[in-house]
Design an enzyme around this catalytic site. Structure first.
Site, PDB file in Angstrom:
ATOM      1  N   ALA A 150       0.811  -1.216   0.000  1.00  0.00           N
ATOM      2  CA  ALA A 150       0.000   0.000   0.000  1.00  0.00           C
ATOM      3  C   ALA A 150       0.845   1.266   0.000  1.00  0.00           C
ATOM      4  CB  ALA A 150      -0.936   0.005   1.207  1.00  0.00           C
ATOM      5  N   CYS A 183       4.875   1.293  11.430  1.00  0.00           N
ATOM      6  CA  CYS A 183       5.848   1.952  10.550  1.00  0.00           C
ATOM      7  C   CYS A 183       6.685   2.992  11.279  1.00  0.00           C
ATOM      8  CB  CYS A 183       5.122   2.607   9.380  1.00  0.00           C
ATOM      9  SG  CYS A 183       4.214   1.427   8.365  1.00  0.00           S
TER      10      CYS A 183
END
Length: 379
Positions: free
Chosen positions: A71, A327
Protein backbone atom coordinates in the site's frame (compact mmCIF):
# COMPACT_ATOMS: atom_id res chain seq x y z
CA UNK A 1 4.81 -17.44 22.80
CA UNK A 2 2.64 -14.47 23.77
CA UNK A 3 -0.82 -14.15 22.25
CA UNK A 4 -0.76 -12.00 19.13
CA UNK A 5 -2.96 -8.89 19.48
CA UNK A 6 -1.36 -6.62 16.88
CA UNK A 7 -3.36 -7.46 13.77
CA UNK A 8 -3.50 -3.82 12.68
CA UNK A 9 0.26 -4.04 12.14
CA UNK A 10 0.04 -7.29 10.17
CA UNK A 11 -2.05 -10.44 10.14
CA UNK A 12 -1.15 -14.12 10.09
CA UNK A 13 -1.69 -16.09 6.90
CA UNK A 14 -4.97 -17.87 6.45
CA UNK A 15 -4.12 -21.58 6.04
CA UNK A 16 -6.00 -21.66 2.71
CA UNK A 17 -3.92 -18.75 1.47
CA UNK A 18 -0.70 -20.52 2.37
CA UNK A 19 -1.80 -23.60 0.40
CA UNK A 20 -2.50 -21.52 -2.70
CA UNK A 21 0.87 -19.77 -2.47
CA UNK A 22 2.83 -22.99 -2.02
CA UNK A 23 1.29 -24.37 -5.19
CA UNK A 24 2.66 -21.44 -7.20
CA UNK A 25 6.03 -21.58 -5.45
CA UNK A 26 6.51 -25.33 -5.92
CA UNK A 27 4.42 -26.57 -8.85
CA UNK A 28 3.25 -23.86 -11.27
CA UNK A 29 6.17 -21.47 -10.81
CA UNK A 30 6.23 -19.87 -14.26
CA UNK A 31 6.59 -16.20 -15.13
CA UNK A 32 3.22 -14.64 -15.98
CA UNK A 33 4.95 -12.75 -18.79
CA UNK A 34 6.13 -15.94 -20.52
CA UNK A 35 3.68 -16.54 -23.35
CA UNK A 36 5.43 -19.38 -25.15
CA UNK A 37 4.73 -22.27 -22.77
CA UNK A 38 2.20 -23.74 -20.37
CA UNK A 39 3.98 -22.59 -17.20
CA UNK A 40 3.67 -18.97 -18.25
CA UNK A 41 0.08 -19.43 -19.38
CA UNK A 42 -0.95 -20.92 -16.04
CA UNK A 43 0.86 -18.20 -14.11
CA UNK A 44 -0.95 -15.56 -16.16
CA UNK A 45 -4.30 -17.24 -15.45
CA UNK A 46 -3.51 -17.17 -11.72
CA UNK A 47 -2.79 -13.44 -11.92
CA UNK A 48 -6.02 -12.77 -13.79
CA UNK A 49 -8.02 -14.78 -11.26
CA UNK A 50 -6.48 -12.73 -8.44
CA UNK A 51 -7.43 -9.50 -10.22
CA UNK A 52 -11.01 -10.75 -10.38
CA UNK A 53 -11.03 -11.73 -6.70
CA UNK A 54 -9.58 -8.42 -5.50
CA UNK A 55 -11.82 -6.42 -7.82
CA UNK A 56 -14.88 -8.24 -6.46
CA UNK A 57 -13.95 -7.21 -2.92
CA UNK A 58 -13.47 -3.60 -4.04
CA UNK A 59 -16.49 -3.40 -6.31
CA UNK A 60 -14.24 -2.66 -9.27
CA UNK A 61 -13.39 -4.08 -12.67
CA UNK A 62 -10.45 -6.55 -12.81
CA UNK A 63 -8.69 -4.35 -15.38
CA UNK A 64 -8.58 -1.57 -12.77
CA UNK A 65 -6.33 -3.55 -10.38
CA UNK A 66 -2.65 -2.52 -10.59
CA UNK A 67 -0.34 -4.71 -8.51
CA UNK A 68 2.33 -3.04 -6.37
CA UNK A 69 4.72 -4.08 -3.63
CA UNK A 70 2.24 -2.86 -1.01
CA UNK A 71 0.00 0.00 0.00
CA UNK A 72 2.89 2.41 0.55
CA UNK A 73 3.86 2.12 -3.10
CA UNK A 74 0.21 2.30 -4.13
CA UNK A 75 -0.26 5.52 -2.14
CA UNK A 76 2.83 7.04 -3.74
CA UNK A 77 1.68 6.06 -7.22
CA UNK A 78 -1.77 7.56 -6.63
CA UNK A 79 -0.45 10.85 -5.24
CA UNK A 80 2.85 11.46 -6.99
CA UNK A 81 1.56 9.87 -10.17
CA UNK A 82 -1.04 12.65 -10.56
CA UNK A 83 1.52 15.46 -10.23
CA UNK A 84 2.26 15.87 -13.94
CA UNK A 85 -1.45 16.04 -14.74
CA UNK A 86 -1.88 18.66 -12.02
CA UNK A 87 0.89 20.80 -13.48
CA UNK A 88 -0.49 20.50 -17.03
CA UNK A 89 -4.01 21.46 -15.98
CA UNK A 90 -3.12 24.10 -13.38
CA UNK A 91 -4.79 22.11 -10.62
CA UNK A 92 -2.13 22.05 -7.92
CA UNK A 93 -4.17 22.00 -4.73
CA UNK A 94 -4.31 18.89 -2.51
CA UNK A 95 -6.57 18.03 0.45
CA UNK A 96 -6.02 15.38 3.09
CA UNK A 97 -6.62 14.82 6.79
CA UNK A 98 -4.24 15.15 9.73
CA UNK A 99 -4.67 11.50 10.75
CA UNK A 100 -3.53 9.89 7.50
CA UNK A 101 -0.79 7.29 7.45
CA UNK A 102 2.66 8.70 6.77
CA UNK A 103 2.57 6.90 3.41
CA UNK A 104 -0.03 9.50 2.39
CA UNK A 105 1.13 12.53 4.36
CA UNK A 106 4.75 12.36 3.24
CA UNK A 107 4.07 12.14 -0.54
CA UNK A 108 1.58 15.00 -0.09
CA UNK A 109 4.22 17.08 1.68
CA UNK A 110 6.76 16.16 -1.00
CA UNK A 111 4.46 17.72 -3.62
CA UNK A 112 3.96 20.74 -1.36
CA UNK A 113 7.73 21.17 -1.51
CA UNK A 114 7.48 21.23 -5.31
CA UNK A 115 4.98 24.08 -5.54
CA UNK A 116 1.68 22.38 -4.82
CA UNK A 117 -0.60 23.83 -2.15
CA UNK A 118 -1.61 21.41 0.59
CA UNK A 119 -4.59 21.70 2.94
CA UNK A 120 -4.50 19.35 5.92
CA UNK A 121 -7.90 19.12 7.61
CA UNK A 122 -7.88 18.61 11.36
CA UNK A 123 -9.98 16.28 13.49
CA UNK A 124 -11.40 16.44 17.00
CA UNK A 125 -11.25 13.92 19.83
CA UNK A 126 -13.59 11.59 17.94
CA UNK A 127 -10.73 10.79 15.55
CA UNK A 128 -13.23 11.09 12.72
CA UNK A 129 -12.72 13.81 10.15
CA UNK A 130 -15.74 15.89 9.26
CA UNK A 131 -16.96 15.31 5.71
CA UNK A 132 -18.17 18.91 5.66
CA UNK A 133 -14.68 20.16 6.58
CA UNK A 134 -13.09 18.08 3.82
CA UNK A 135 -15.59 19.27 1.22
CA UNK A 136 -15.28 22.88 2.36
CA UNK A 137 -11.54 22.69 1.64
CA UNK A 138 -12.10 21.57 -1.97
CA UNK A 139 -11.65 24.28 -4.61
CA UNK A 140 -11.95 24.50 -8.37
CA UNK A 141 -8.19 23.86 -8.64
CA UNK A 142 -8.16 20.91 -6.23
CA UNK A 143 -6.43 18.00 -7.95
CA UNK A 144 -6.79 15.33 -5.28
CA UNK A 145 -8.55 14.56 -2.01
CA UNK A 146 -7.10 11.65 -0.02
CA UNK A 147 -8.86 10.33 3.09
CA UNK A 148 -8.28 6.93 4.65
CA UNK A 149 -10.97 4.29 5.11
CA UNK A 150 -10.18 3.46 8.75
CA UNK A 151 -7.42 4.77 10.97
CA UNK A 152 -4.65 2.32 11.76
CA UNK A 153 -4.08 3.57 15.32
CA UNK A 154 -7.66 4.02 16.52
CA UNK A 155 -9.71 1.84 14.19
CA UNK A 156 -12.12 4.74 13.59
CA UNK A 157 -13.92 4.46 10.23
CA UNK A 158 -14.00 7.73 8.31
CA UNK A 159 -17.11 9.18 6.53
CA UNK A 160 -16.01 8.01 3.10
CA UNK A 161 -19.51 7.77 1.63
CA UNK A 162 -20.37 11.34 2.63
CA UNK A 163 -17.15 12.68 1.13
CA UNK A 164 -17.62 10.66 -2.06
CA UNK A 165 -21.20 11.87 -2.45
CA UNK A 166 -20.07 15.47 -1.92
CA UNK A 167 -17.48 15.16 -4.69
CA UNK A 168 -20.03 14.11 -7.30
CA UNK A 169 -19.87 16.39 -10.31
CA UNK A 170 -16.39 17.73 -9.47
CA UNK A 171 -13.23 17.06 -11.45
CA UNK A 172 -11.26 16.45 -8.25
CA UNK A 173 -9.85 12.94 -7.90
CA UNK A 174 -10.66 11.02 -4.71
CA UNK A 175 -8.12 8.58 -3.30
CA UNK A 176 -8.60 6.34 -0.28
CA UNK A 177 -5.97 4.48 1.70
CA UNK A 178 -8.17 1.44 2.27
CA UNK A 179 -5.62 -0.75 4.02
CA UNK A 180 -7.10 -1.14 7.49
CA UNK A 181 -10.73 -1.63 6.52
CA UNK A 182 -10.36 -3.57 3.28
CA UNK A 183 -12.31 -6.83 3.58
CA UNK A 184 -13.47 -5.94 7.09
CA UNK A 185 -15.98 -3.22 6.25
CA UNK A 186 -17.29 -3.98 2.77
CA UNK A 187 -19.34 -1.01 1.62
CA UNK A 188 -16.89 1.89 2.00
CA UNK A 189 -14.39 0.86 -0.70
CA UNK A 190 -17.17 -0.02 -3.15
CA UNK A 191 -18.45 3.55 -3.57
CA UNK A 192 -18.19 4.30 -7.28
CA UNK A 193 -17.02 7.91 -6.78
CA UNK A 194 -13.75 6.75 -5.20
CA UNK A 195 -11.25 7.02 -8.05
CA UNK A 196 -8.35 5.17 -6.43
CA UNK A 197 -7.93 2.74 -3.54
CA UNK A 198 -4.68 1.54 -2.00
CA UNK A 199 -4.81 -1.95 -0.51
CA UNK A 200 -2.36 -4.44 0.96
CA UNK A 201 -2.54 -8.23 1.36
CA UNK A 202 -0.78 -8.54 4.71
CA UNK A 203 -3.56 -6.69 6.56
CA UNK A 204 -6.06 -9.17 5.05
CA UNK A 205 -4.53 -12.50 6.18
CA UNK A 206 -2.48 -12.64 3.01
CA UNK A 207 1.27 -12.36 2.32
CA UNK A 208 3.58 -9.42 2.89
CA UNK A 209 5.16 -7.78 -0.14
CA UNK A 210 2.09 -7.45 -2.36
CA UNK A 211 -0.55 -4.74 -2.63
CA UNK A 212 -2.52 -2.96 -5.28
CA UNK A 213 -3.74 0.39 -6.46
CA UNK A 214 -7.28 0.09 -7.75
CA UNK A 215 -7.69 2.90 -10.28
CA UNK A 216 -11.30 3.19 -11.41
CA UNK A 217 -12.34 4.59 -14.75
CA UNK A 218 -14.62 7.59 -15.04
CA UNK A 219 -16.62 6.62 -18.04
CA UNK A 220 -13.85 5.33 -20.28
CA UNK A 221 -10.97 7.33 -18.77
CA UNK A 222 -8.50 6.03 -16.23
CA UNK A 223 -6.91 8.40 -13.70
CA UNK A 224 -4.09 10.13 -15.63
CA UNK A 225 -1.21 8.62 -13.68
CA UNK A 226 2.45 8.88 -14.63
CA UNK A 227 4.57 5.85 -13.64
CA UNK A 228 7.13 6.28 -10.86
CA UNK A 229 9.29 3.41 -12.17
CA UNK A 230 10.46 2.54 -15.65
CA UNK A 231 11.77 -0.63 -17.23
CA UNK A 232 8.92 -2.71 -18.58
CA UNK A 233 5.33 -2.75 -19.75
CA UNK A 234 3.81 -4.71 -16.89
CA UNK A 235 0.67 -3.42 -15.16
CA UNK A 236 -0.37 -1.26 -18.10
CA UNK A 237 2.95 0.54 -18.03
CA UNK A 238 2.37 1.91 -14.53
CA UNK A 239 4.38 -0.57 -12.48
CA UNK A 240 7.15 -2.46 -14.30
CA UNK A 241 8.71 -5.63 -13.00
CA UNK A 242 8.16 -9.39 -12.96
CA UNK A 243 4.88 -10.16 -11.23
CA UNK A 244 5.29 -12.21 -7.99
CA UNK A 245 2.72 -14.84 -8.92
CA UNK A 246 2.62 -16.72 -5.58
CA UNK A 247 2.08 -13.48 -3.66
CA UNK A 248 -0.56 -12.27 -6.12
CA UNK A 249 -2.37 -15.61 -5.99
CA UNK A 250 -2.27 -15.46 -2.20
CA UNK A 251 -3.67 -11.92 -2.22
CA UNK A 252 -6.48 -13.02 -4.50
CA UNK A 253 -7.32 -15.99 -2.30
CA UNK A 254 -7.32 -13.76 0.80
CA UNK A 255 -9.74 -11.37 -0.92
CA UNK A 256 -12.09 -14.19 -1.94
CA UNK A 257 -12.08 -15.63 1.58
CA UNK A 258 -12.74 -12.17 3.03
CA UNK A 259 -15.98 -12.03 1.04
CA UNK A 260 -16.96 -15.62 1.80
CA UNK A 261 -16.28 -15.41 5.55
CA UNK A 262 -17.11 -11.75 6.15
CA UNK A 263 -20.11 -12.28 8.42
CA UNK A 264 -18.55 -14.98 10.59
CA UNK A 265 -15.32 -13.01 10.98
CA UNK A 266 -17.18 -9.83 11.89
CA UNK A 267 -19.32 -11.57 14.52
CA UNK A 268 -16.29 -13.29 16.06
CA UNK A 269 -14.42 -9.98 16.34
CA UNK A 270 -17.41 -8.14 17.81
CA UNK A 271 -17.87 -10.91 20.39
CA UNK A 272 -14.20 -10.60 21.37
CA UNK A 273 -14.56 -6.83 21.64
CA UNK A 274 -17.47 -7.30 24.03
CA UNK A 275 -15.34 -9.59 26.22
CA UNK A 276 -12.48 -7.08 26.23
CA UNK A 277 -14.69 -4.19 27.26
CA UNK A 278 -16.43 -6.22 29.98
CA UNK A 279 -13.15 -7.16 31.64
CA UNK A 280 -10.94 -4.14 31.03
CA UNK A 281 -13.88 -1.81 31.63
CA UNK A 282 -13.53 -2.51 35.36
CA UNK A 283 -10.23 -0.57 35.18
CA UNK A 284 -12.05 2.51 33.84
CA UNK A 285 -9.86 2.99 30.76
CA UNK A 286 -9.97 6.03 28.50
CA UNK A 287 -11.38 4.75 25.20
CA UNK A 288 -9.83 6.51 22.22
CA UNK A 289 -11.92 7.62 19.26
CA UNK A 290 -15.59 7.48 18.32
CA UNK A 291 -16.66 4.03 19.52
CA UNK A 292 -19.81 4.16 17.38
CA UNK A 293 -17.66 4.21 14.22
CA UNK A 294 -14.85 1.79 15.06
CA UNK A 295 -13.82 -1.47 13.40
CA UNK A 296 -14.89 -4.45 15.48
CA UNK A 297 -11.40 -5.89 15.92
CA UNK A 298 -9.63 -2.76 17.26
CA UNK A 299 -9.54 -1.09 20.66
CA UNK A 300 -7.25 1.84 21.49
CA UNK A 301 -7.31 2.82 25.13
CA UNK A 302 -5.24 4.32 27.92
CA UNK A 303 -5.12 3.81 31.68
CA UNK A 304 -4.62 6.79 33.98
CA UNK A 305 -1.12 6.88 35.39
CA UNK A 306 0.15 3.97 33.28
CA UNK A 307 2.75 4.65 30.60
CA UNK A 308 2.19 2.62 27.44
CA UNK A 309 5.84 1.56 27.19
CA UNK A 310 5.77 0.27 30.78
CA UNK A 311 2.51 -1.53 30.09
CA UNK A 312 3.80 -3.24 26.96
CA UNK A 313 6.94 -4.31 28.83
CA UNK A 314 4.86 -5.70 31.68
CA UNK A 315 2.59 -7.65 29.34
CA UNK A 316 5.19 -8.77 26.78
CA UNK A 317 5.25 -12.38 27.99
CA UNK A 318 1.46 -12.57 27.73
CA UNK A 319 0.39 -10.56 24.67
CA UNK A 320 1.90 -8.74 21.70
CA UNK A 321 0.36 -5.25 21.47
CA UNK A 322 1.47 -1.84 20.24
CA UNK A 323 1.13 1.83 21.00
CA UNK A 324 0.93 3.20 17.46
CA UNK A 325 1.74 2.55 13.84
CA UNK A 326 4.20 -0.25 13.18
CA UNK A 327 5.85 1.95 10.55
CA UNK A 328 6.97 4.45 13.21
CA UNK A 329 7.31 2.14 16.22
CA UNK A 330 11.06 2.80 16.49
CA UNK A 331 10.27 6.39 17.42
CA UNK A 332 9.15 7.50 20.90
CA UNK A 333 7.68 10.70 19.50
CA UNK A 334 4.03 11.35 20.29
CA UNK A 335 1.66 9.80 17.76
CA UNK A 336 0.71 12.34 15.10
CA UNK A 337 -2.78 10.79 15.01
CA UNK A 338 -3.43 11.17 18.73
CA UNK A 339 -1.86 14.63 18.72
CA UNK A 340 -4.14 15.68 15.87
CA UNK A 341 -7.09 14.51 17.95
CA UNK A 342 -6.16 17.09 20.58
CA UNK A 343 -5.37 14.61 23.34
CA UNK A 344 -3.03 15.76 26.10
CA UNK A 345 0.46 14.30 26.25
CA UNK A 346 -0.13 12.24 29.42
CA UNK A 347 -3.09 10.51 27.79
CA UNK A 348 -1.20 9.99 24.54
CA UNK A 349 1.68 8.39 26.43
CA UNK A 350 -0.76 5.94 28.06
CA UNK A 351 -2.47 4.68 24.90
CA UNK A 352 -2.05 1.10 23.71
CA UNK A 353 -3.81 -0.67 20.85
CA UNK A 354 -5.28 -4.14 20.99
CA UNK A 355 -6.21 -5.58 17.59
CA UNK A 356 -7.37 -9.18 17.37
CA UNK A 357 -8.77 -11.42 14.62
CA UNK A 358 -11.08 -14.35 13.91
CA UNK A 359 -8.00 -16.59 14.16
CA UNK A 360 -7.43 -15.53 17.77
CA UNK A 361 -6.75 -18.10 20.44
CA UNK A 362 -8.50 -17.51 23.74
CA UNK A 363 -7.08 -14.41 25.43
CA UNK A 364 -6.90 -14.39 29.27
CA UNK A 365 -8.32 -10.89 29.63
CA UNK A 366 -8.91 -11.31 33.38
CA UNK A 367 -5.21 -12.10 33.94
CA UNK A 368 -4.20 -9.11 31.84
CA UNK A 369 -6.51 -6.91 33.87
CA UNK A 370 -4.74 -8.02 37.05
CA UNK A 371 -1.35 -7.18 35.53
CA UNK A 372 -2.57 -3.74 34.47
CA UNK A 373 -4.15 -3.06 37.87
CA UNK A 374 -0.89 -3.97 39.61
CA UNK A 375 1.11 -1.71 37.32
CA UNK A 376 -1.32 1.13 37.97
CA UNK A 377 -0.78 0.76 41.73
CA UNK A 378 2.99 0.83 41.27
CA UNK A 379 2.78 4.00 39.19
Amino acid sequence: MPIYLDNNATTPLEPEVRDVMLHYFDVEYGNAGSRTHEFGSRANKAVQLAREQIAALAGADPTEVIFTSGATEANNLAILGLADHGRRTGRQHLVTSAIEHKAVLEPMKALAGQGFELTIVGVGQSGRVSADDILAAVRDDTLLVSVMHANNETGVVQPIGEIANGLEGRQTYFHMDAVQGFGKELEGPRHGRIDMLSVSAHKLFGPKGIGALIARRRGYERPPLTPLLHGGGQERGLRPGTLPVPLIAGFGAAAAIAIRDHDSRRLACIAERKRVLEVLGTLEPNLIGDQAHTLGHVLALGFDGVDSEALMLSLKDHVAISNGSACTSASREASHVLTAMGLDRDLIDSVVRFSWSHLQVSTPWAELAKEIRGLSILV
